[in-house]
Design a protein around this motif. Structure first.
Motif, PDB file in Angstrom:
ATOM      1  N   ILE A   1      40.511  35.916  51.026  1.00 19.53           N
ATOM      2  CA  ILE A   1      39.979  35.833  49.672  1.00 19.53           C
ATOM      3  C   ILE A   1      40.687  36.861  48.809  1.00 19.53           C
ATOM      4  N   ILE A   2      41.302  36.382  47.740  1.00 17.89           N
ATOM      5  CA  ILE A   2      41.982  37.256  46.791  1.00 17.89           C
ATOM      6  C   ILE A   2      41.123  37.306  45.534  1.00 17.89           C
ATOM      7  N   LEU A   3      40.594  38.484  45.223  1.00 19.50           N
ATOM      8  CA  LEU A   3      39.692  38.628  44.082  1.00 19.50           C
ATOM      9  C   LEU A   3      40.488  38.892  42.815  1.00 19.50           C
ATOM     10  N   THR A   4      40.250  38.065  41.810  1.00 15.87           N
ATOM     11  CA  THR A   4      40.940  38.239  40.539  1.00 15.87           C
ATOM     12  C   THR A   4      39.975  37.933  39.402  1.00 15.87           C
ATOM     13  N   PRO A   5      40.079  38.599  38.315  1.00 12.35           N
ATOM     14  CA  PRO A   5      40.932  39.741  38.035  1.00 12.35           C
ATOM     15  C   PRO A   5      40.406  40.979  38.760  1.00 12.35           C
TER      16      PRO A   5
END
Length: 61
Positions: free
Chosen positions: A24-28
């Motif tokens: 999981i890549i949290l953005t922003p």
């Protein structure tokens, strides 16, 4: 509404000792920097259920 994260599944053929894995890549990132781990996890779980992916806190390492 799913706006906070990107999800990428990685299969059990790559991770043979597990049933699979999700990254999981949290953005922003600015939104998450000041949050506690618990608050961040709650957002992630809400978004996983919106997709729907049936994850619970117990599934998160």
């Amino acid at each position: 509404m799913l706006k906070q994260a990107s999800f990428a599944e990685q299969s059990s053929t790559t991770f043979q000792l597990s049933q699979g894995r999700i990254s999981i890549i949290l953005t922003p990132p600015e939104r998450f920097i000041s949050l506690s781990e618990e608050d961040t996890l709650e957002i992630v779980l809400q978004d996983l259920h919106a997709i729907p992916l049936p994850f619970a806190k117990e599934d998160i390492v």
